[in-house]
Enzyme design. Structure first.
Site, PDB file in Angstrom:
ATOM      1  N   GLU A 187     -10.324  10.609   8.315  1.00  0.00           N
ATOM      2  CA  GLU A 187     -10.280   9.147   8.426  1.00  0.00           C
ATOM      3  C   GLU A 187      -8.976   8.667   9.060  1.00  0.00           C
ATOM      4  OE1 GLU A 187     -12.566   6.720   7.371  1.00  0.00           O
ATOM      5  OE2 GLU A 187     -14.071   8.235   6.883  1.00  0.00           O
ATOM      6  N   SER A 237       1.144   1.994   9.836  1.00  0.00           N
ATOM      7  CA  SER A 237       0.254   3.052   9.370  1.00  0.00           C
ATOM      8  C   SER A 237      -0.998   3.173  10.221  1.00  0.00           C
ATOM      9  CB  SER A 237      -0.147   2.807   7.905  1.00  0.00           C
ATOM     10  OG  SER A 237      -0.850   1.579   7.781  1.00  0.00           O
ATOM     11  N   GLU A 273       0.847  -1.201   0.000  1.00  0.00           N
ATOM     12  CA  GLU A 273       0.000   0.000   0.000  1.00  0.00           C
ATOM     13  C   GLU A 273       0.881   1.248   0.000  1.00  0.00           C
ATOM     14  OE1 GLU A 273      -3.771   1.846   2.469  1.00  0.00           O
ATOM     15  OE2 GLU A 273      -2.077   1.082   3.625  1.00  0.00           O
ATOM     16  N   PHE A 274       0.695   2.088  -0.976  1.00  0.00           N
ATOM     17  CA  PHE A 274       1.353   3.390  -1.030  1.00  0.00           C
ATOM     18  C   PHE A 274       0.442   4.391  -0.352  1.00  0.00           C
ATOM     19  CE2 PHE A 274       2.220   7.178  -4.063  1.00  0.00           C
ATOM     20  CZ  PHE A 274       3.055   7.770  -3.137  1.00  0.00           C
ATOM     21  N   ARG A 275       0.788   4.778   0.871  1.00  0.00           N
ATOM     22  CA  ARG A 275       0.010   5.771   1.604  1.00  0.00           C
ATOM     23  C   ARG A 275       0.428   7.154   1.116  1.00  0.00           C
ATOM     24  NH1 ARG A 275      -2.504   5.063   6.621  1.00  0.00           N
ATOM     25  NH2 ARG A 275      -2.505   7.335   6.606  1.00  0.00           N
ATOM     26  N   LYS A 306     -14.100  -2.170   3.280  1.00  0.00           N
ATOM     27  CA  LYS A 306     -13.138  -2.239   4.385  1.00  0.00           C
ATOM     28  C   LYS A 306     -13.626  -1.404   5.564  1.00  0.00           C
ATOM     29  CE  LYS A 306      -8.665  -0.503   5.847  1.00  0.00           C
ATOM     30  NZ  LYS A 306      -7.630   0.487   5.543  1.00  0.00           N
ATOM     31  N   HIS A 342     -13.269   4.345   8.628  1.00  0.00           N
ATOM     32  CA  HIS A 342     -12.460   4.220   9.843  1.00  0.00           C
ATOM     33  C   HIS A 342     -13.121   4.965  10.995  1.00  0.00           C
ATOM     34  CE1 HIS A 342      -9.798   3.723   6.402  1.00  0.00           C
ATOM     35  NE2 HIS A 342      -9.027   2.983   7.173  1.00  0.00           N
TER      36      HIS A 342
END
Length: 252
Positions: free
Chosen positions: A86, A232, A46-48, A170, A143
């Site tokens: 989020e 993360s 995952e590229f945040r 998710k 989230h």
């Protein structure tokens, strides 16, 4: 629970697929981390992008995405711009957020893009349709870093993501008690048993919820996040600890 296949990876079948997040600020650091992660036993990187200082710069973002695609080989690439609302770092209203998402799928580099359920709002179905038109699968995320909603609210939210066309709904929530963790697991099982149209990704965050990150195969969560350096989100387990546990718990 149904499955989706992305770049040959079957998500929703067997051992939960492991995601490693890149949380770096510079292009050089992002690509170095990507190259290192490509050698590890993870399924998806995952590229945040909200950590990346150049996420607003179209040219810088394009270079970073192109570079990541090259170094990751056959590993899945998930691109996420996590907003402050989020739990992320990006201060972006919907128009700028949507423009970022479009740049991601138009690049052709990402296998999956994260689209926030509440940030997208009424624009969610349209964004998902655009992503699909470019061959990009969608993780739709929500989230709650303060609490765990009721089981009914959690399942309703995940079902709404399915109805909007998300490939992987998710949900990440923060437990305040053991019962909160059980509620998250119950919502996950309910989705797998009563709403199996898509795989789902769920987690209870923090140390109290760590068990939810290892029992996905039994309870119905198709992917889990690990760390290999910087985490993360609270409660992520180191990859070298998580992988053997997932192997031992595998139902295969």
């Amino acid at each position: 629970m149904s499955c989706i296949t992305v770049r040959g990876c079957v998500i929703g079948q067997g051992r939960p697929k492991v995601i490693l997040p890149i949380v770096e600020e510079t292009e050089q650091a992002v690509l170095a981390q990507g190259q290192a992660f490509a050698q590890l036993a993870a399924d998806c990187i995952e590229f945040r992008a909200d950590w990346f200082a150049g996420w607003r710069d179209a040219a810088a973002l394009s270079r970073c995405l192109t570079g990541l695609r090259a170094v990751l080989g056959d590993k899945l690439l998930l691109v996420t711009l996590r907003t402050q609302a989020e739990g992320g770092r990006a201060n972006a209203a919907f128009p700028e957020y949507a423009a970022f998402c479009r740049r991601v799928w138009e690049s052709g580099c990402a296998d999956l893009v994260d689209i926030e359920f509440f940030t997208a709002g009424a624009g969610l179905p349209g964004l998902i349709a655009q992503a699909h038109a470019h061959g990009t699968a969608v993780v739709c995320s929500s989230h709650d870093f303060a609490k765990t909603p009721s089981q009914a609210e959690m399942t309703a939210r995940l079902c709404a993501m399915q109805a909007a066309g998300a490939d992987l709904p998710k949900l990440a929530v923060m437990p305040q008690s053991r019962r909160d963790v059980l509620a998250l697991l119950a919502a996950t099982a309910e989705m797998a048993e009563r709403h199996p149209e898509t795989p789902v990704i769920t987690m209870s965050m923090g140390a109290l919820g760590a068990v939810s990150r290892i029992c996905g195969e039994a309870m119905g969560s198709a992917m889990t996040f690990a760390s290999a350096g910087k985490a993360s989100a609270p409660g992520q387990i180191e990859l070298d600890v998580l992988a053997p546990i997932l192997d031992r718990l595998s139902l295969a």
